[in-house]
Design a protein around this motif. Structure first.
Motif, mmCIF file in Angstrom:
data_model
loop_
_atom_site.group_PDB
_atom_site.id
_atom_site.type_symbol
_atom_site.label_atom_id
_atom_site.label_comp_id
_atom_site.label_asym_id
_atom_site.label_seq_id
_atom_site.Cartn_x
_atom_site.Cartn_y
_atom_site.Cartn_z
ATOM 1 N N LEU A 1 10.626 7.510 -7.930
ATOM 2 C CA LEU A 1 10.778 6.083 -7.644
ATOM 3 C C LEU A 1 9.640 5.277 -8.280
ATOM 4 O O LEU A 1 8.530 5.225 -7.743
ATOM 5 C CB LEU A 1 10.781 5.896 -6.119
ATOM 6 C CG LEU A 1 11.313 4.578 -5.588
ATOM 7 C CD1 LEU A 1 12.760 4.379 -5.980
ATOM 8 C CD2 LEU A 1 11.165 4.530 -4.066
ATOM 9 N N PRO A 2 9.895 4.641 -9.456
ATOM 10 C CA PRO A 2 8.814 3.883 -10.096
ATOM 11 C C PRO A 2 8.562 2.566 -9.356
ATOM 12 O O PRO A 2 9.410 1.668 -9.361
ATOM 13 C CB PRO A 2 9.347 3.630 -11.507
ATOM 14 C CG PRO A 2 10.803 3.950 -11.463
ATOM 15 C CD PRO A 2 11.151 4.608 -10.183
ATOM 16 N N ALA A 3 7.387 2.469 -8.734
ATOM 17 C CA ALA A 3 7.103 1.310 -7.877
ATOM 18 C C ALA A 3 7.209 -0.007 -8.637
ATOM 19 O O ALA A 3 7.619 -1.023 -8.073
ATOM 20 C CB ALA A 3 5.706 1.466 -7.271
ATOM 21 N N ASP A 4 6.882 0.029 -9.948
ATOM 22 C CA ASP A 4 6.878 -1.247 -10.689
ATOM 23 C C ASP A 4 8.281 -1.764 -11.000
ATOM 24 O O ASP A 4 8.448 -2.876 -11.469
ATOM 25 C CB ASP A 4 6.050 -1.101 -11.977
ATOM 26 C CG ASP A 4 6.586 0.020 -12.869
ATOM 27 O OD1 ASP A 4 7.472 0.766 -12.408
ATOM 28 O OD2 ASP A 4 6.132 0.134 -14.017
ATOM 29 N N GLN A 5 9.307 -0.964 -10.744
ATOM 30 C CA GLN A 5 10.673 -1.460 -11.008
ATOM 31 C C GLN A 5 11.396 -1.889 -9.730
ATOM 32 O O GLN A 5 12.562 -2.235 -9.746
ATOM 33 C CB GLN A 5 11.491 -0.364 -11.692
ATOM 34 C CG GLN A 5 10.994 -0.082 -13.091
ATOM 35 C CD GLN A 5 11.873 0.940 -13.774
ATOM 36 O OE1 GLN A 5 13.087 0.944 -13.623
ATOM 37 N NE2 GLN A 5 11.233 1.828 -14.525
ATOM 38 N N LEU A 6 10.694 -1.824 -8.631
ATOM 39 C CA LEU A 6 11.336 -2.168 -7.353
ATOM 40 C C LEU A 6 11.082 -3.626 -7.001
ATOM 41 O O LEU A 6 10.014 -4.156 -7.283
ATOM 42 C CB LEU A 6 10.752 -1.328 -6.217
ATOM 43 C CG LEU A 6 10.958 0.171 -6.276
ATOM 44 C CD1 LEU A 6 10.277 0.818 -5.089
ATOM 45 C CD2 LEU A 6 12.445 0.480 -6.265
ATOM 46 N N LYS A 7 12.081 -4.202 -6.338
ATOM 47 C CA LYS A 7 11.862 -5.557 -5.846
ATOM 48 C C LYS A 7 11.996 -5.503 -4.326
ATOM 49 O O LYS A 7 13.033 -5.072 -3.811
ATOM 50 C CB LYS A 7 12.930 -6.468 -6.446
ATOM 51 C CG LYS A 7 12.759 -7.900 -6.082
ATOM 52 C CD LYS A 7 13.628 -8.778 -6.987
ATOM 53 C CE LYS A 7 13.675 -10.187 -6.457
ATOM 54 N NZ LYS A 7 14.842 -10.495 -5.677
ATOM 55 N N LEU A 8 10.942 -5.895 -3.639
ATOM 56 C CA LEU A 8 11.001 -5.890 -2.165
ATOM 57 C C LEU A 8 11.849 -7.070 -1.716
ATOM 58 O O LEU A 8 11.567 -8.212 -2.077
ATOM 59 C CB LEU A 8 9.595 -6.014 -1.575
ATOM 60 C CG LEU A 8 9.546 -6.138 -0.052
ATOM 61 C CD1 LEU A 8 9.937 -4.822 0.623
ATOM 62 C CD2 LEU A 8 8.162 -6.568 0.425
ATOM 63 N N ALA B 1 0.821 -1.221 0.000
ATOM 64 C CA ALA B 1 0.000 0.000 0.000
ATOM 65 C C ALA B 1 0.853 1.269 0.000
ATOM 66 O O ALA B 1 0.333 2.374 -0.154
ATOM 67 C CB ALA B 1 -0.916 -0.005 1.229
ATOM 68 N N LEU B 2 2.168 1.125 0.166
ATOM 69 C CA LEU B 2 3.018 2.319 0.287
ATOM 70 C C LEU B 2 2.967 3.245 -0.936
ATOM 71 O O LEU B 2 2.833 4.455 -0.778
ATOM 72 C CB LEU B 2 4.478 1.910 0.544
ATOM 73 C CG LEU B 2 4.832 1.518 1.976
ATOM 74 C CD1 LEU B 2 6.262 0.987 2.025
ATOM 75 C CD2 LEU B 2 4.697 2.726 2.890
ATOM 76 N N PRO B 3 3.061 2.699 -2.172
ATOM 77 C CA PRO B 3 3.101 3.623 -3.318
ATOM 78 C C PRO B 3 1.849 4.487 -3.451
ATOM 79 O O PRO B 3 1.871 5.503 -4.114
ATOM 80 C CB PRO B 3 3.243 2.674 -4.522
ATOM 81 C CG PRO B 3 3.837 1.435 -3.965
ATOM 82 C CD PRO B 3 3.291 1.299 -2.576
ATOM 83 N N GLN B 4 0.754 4.093 -2.800
ATOM 84 C CA GLN B 4 -0.472 4.921 -2.899
ATOM 85 C C GLN B 4 -0.522 6.014 -1.830
ATOM 86 O O GLN B 4 -1.459 6.801 -1.780
ATOM 87 C CB GLN B 4 -1.732 4.048 -2.722
ATOM 88 C CG GLN B 4 -2.059 3.145 -3.900
ATOM 89 C CD GLN B 4 -1.336 1.825 -3.789
ATOM 90 O OE1 GLN B 4 -1.412 1.166 -2.765
ATOM 91 N NE2 GLN B 4 -0.598 1.454 -4.830
ATOM 92 N N PHE C 1 14.219 -2.332 -0.607
ATOM 93 C CA PHE C 1 13.965 -2.637 -2.014
ATOM 94 C C PHE C 1 15.280 -2.657 -2.779
ATOM 95 O O PHE C 1 16.200 -1.911 -2.452
ATOM 96 C CB PHE C 1 13.129 -1.535 -2.671
ATOM 97 C CG PHE C 1 11.769 -1.341 -2.070
ATOM 98 C CD1 PHE C 1 10.725 -2.201 -2.400
ATOM 99 C CD2 PHE C 1 11.523 -0.294 -1.191
ATOM 100 C CE1 PHE C 1 9.452 -2.002 -1.862
ATOM 101 C CE2 PHE C 1 10.261 -0.104 -0.655
ATOM 102 C CZ PHE C 1 9.218 -0.953 -0.991
ATOM 103 N N THR C 2 15.321 -3.476 -3.834
ATOM 104 C CA THR C 2 16.426 -3.302 -4.774
ATOM 105 C C THR C 2 15.865 -2.678 -6.047
ATOM 106 O O THR C 2 14.710 -2.890 -6.412
ATOM 107 C CB THR C 2 17.141 -4.618 -5.128
ATOM 108 O OG1 THR C 2 16.157 -5.587 -5.416
ATOM 109 C CG2 THR C 2 18.028 -5.088 -4.002
ATOM 110 N N TYR C 3 16.727 -1.891 -6.659
ATOM 111 C CA TYR C 3 16.340 -1.109 -7.830
ATOM 112 C C TYR C 3 17.476 -1.313 -8.818
ATOM 113 O O TYR C 3 18.647 -1.176 -8.449
ATOM 114 C CB TYR C 3 16.249 0.357 -7.388
ATOM 115 C CG TYR C 3 15.654 1.323 -8.373
ATOM 116 C CD1 TYR C 3 14.531 0.985 -9.131
ATOM 117 C CD2 TYR C 3 16.199 2.592 -8.524
ATOM 118 C CE1 TYR C 3 13.983 1.892 -10.007
ATOM 119 C CE2 TYR C 3 15.652 3.510 -9.400
ATOM 120 C CZ TYR C 3 14.544 3.156 -10.155
ATOM 121 O OH TYR C 3 14.003 4.063 -11.016
ATOM 122 N N PRO C 4 17.163 -1.686 -10.075
ATOM 123 C CA PRO C 4 18.236 -2.091 -10.994
ATOM 124 C C PRO C 4 19.363 -1.061 -11.090
ATOM 125 O O PRO C 4 20.529 -1.374 -10.957
ATOM 126 C CB PRO C 4 17.518 -2.245 -12.338
ATOM 127 C CG PRO C 4 16.059 -2.214 -12.050
ATOM 128 C CD PRO C 4 15.839 -1.710 -10.665
#
Ligand code: SF4
Length: 362
Positions: A289-296, A278-281, A319-322
């Motif tokens: 920070l694009p939520a769809d590119q993050l890996k929790l 729910a954080l990105p909302q 999160f990791t982010y490429p």
């Protein structure tokens, strides 16, 4: 109260006092800089915790002029772990004022000391009496407690009127005794005998005339009018790292706790139990920070930090982010191995110290 009672009080207190019962940095010295430093460091801090900080500060900055010339970040780093960071900021402001406006010499009166940032009535009285032999009594939590109990006085200590009342009482108690010795004695007495929860009334030299001991109200004194209300704040920190061991941090601004300290990007909400999904909302999710590119990779359990008026409940979402963006306004990308050089609030250093949560950060 009759003068003779204060005479009893003074004689009993000074008869009990021995400087070596509670060795403190300011007892053996008359240097106002070292006395001031130790007083500021030991405010709201246990002596065992504060002493190593005092020693590190004196070693790093032997004089007030050295401290005035220090980098802000270096002082904040040395202060890390003591909390109440406004004290560290005031420490620097006061050192710079003493250096610039007083030629590096502390004012030698109570009133002069009170003009320096971060020096309240208690600290001014302590420095004025310890360093300059001024005839002024200290009034802190220990002194309020001892006087309220000895007199069985139910005047609340947390009102302006109450404070004035106790200021007058402690001046009478001090009388013509040497303030330097009286102040050290009453502080030691509050720390060792008339303690908040387990007072040693059976071995107390004041017991013969202690009114609250007779009335059975020892633990009802002193009285406070306002009960402390704490509000809870729920912090969600976004620990965003890349595979090369870099993480995004930002510096906190003015007008809130932890001013100028560093943190991970933060989303604050007013309720418990928010899921990571729910954080990105939420308001405050960073645009960059694009939520769809993050890996929790990990969510921490809640870490708590108790402040005077607030309870901070912090959860860390890792999160990791490429590839981290090179430049983000107001934020920095730092190597994870540099974390130990950065001044974070205590709740973050506690999280960073928990290696079970950080295997992929180091
Ligand atoms: S008798 Fe007990 S309450 Fe009274 S001053 Fe001594 S330690 Fe404090």
């Amino acid at each position: 109260m009759l003068n003779t009672d204060w005479l009893f009080f003074q004689q009993a207190l000074l008869g009990w006092y021995r400087p070596d019962r509670r060795p403190m940095p300011w007892k053996a010295i008359k240097d106002p800089y070292a006395i001031w430093l130790s007083e500021i460091i030991l405010q709201q801090t246990r002596v065992e915790q504060g002493l190593p900080y005092f020693e590190r500060f004196v070693a790093a900055y032997p004089t007030v002029v050295d401290l005035a010339a220090a980098e802000d970040d270096a002082v904040m780093k040395l202060w890390e772990g003591l909390g109440y960071y406004s004290r560290a900021r005031n420490l620097l402001k006061a050192a710079r004022m003493v250096t610039a406006e007083h030629d590096g010499a502390f004012p030698d009166t109570y009133a002069g000391l009170r003009t320096l940032p971060g020096i309240g009535p208690y600290t001014a009285a302590a420095i004025a009496s310890f360093a300059f032999d001024r005839q002024v009594a200290v009034l802190d939590g220990n002194v309020f407690r001892i006087l309220a109990r000895f007199m069985n006085d139910s005047t609340p200590i947390d009102t302006g009127k109450g404070r004035k009342h106790y200021e007058a009482l402690v001046s009478s108690a001090l009388g013509a005794t040497q303030a330097r010795t009286f102040n050290q004695a009453i502080m030691d007495f509050g720390a060792l005998v008339c303690t908040p929860r387990k007072a040693s009334c059976h071995q107390c030299p004041l017991a013969d005339q202690c009114a609250s001991l007779v009335a059975g109200t020892v633990y009802d004194r002193p009285v406070k009018e306002k009960k402390l209300k704490r509000r809870s704040r729920y912090f969600h920190f976004l620990v965003v790292s890349d595979r090369k061991g870099n993480t995004i941090i930002e510096q906190r601004g003015e007008g809130d706790i932890w001013q100028a300290l560093y943190q991970f990007p933060l989303i604050e909400v007013d309720r418990d139990g928010l899921t990571t999904e729910a954080l990105p909302q939420q308001d405050g999710w960073p645009d960059w920070l694009p939520a769809d590119q993050l890996k929790l990779t990990r969510r921490s359990p809640p870490f708590k930090q108790q402040l005077t008026h607030q309870t901070i409940v912090a959860v860390f979402h890792h999160f990791t982010y490429p590839e981290l963006p090179g430049e983000i306004v107001g934020r920095q990308v730092v190597k994870n191995k540099m974390f130990s050089n950065i001044a974070f609030p205590r709740v973050i250093t506690k999280y960073l110290a928990d290696k079970t949560l950080l295997l992929d950060l180091f």
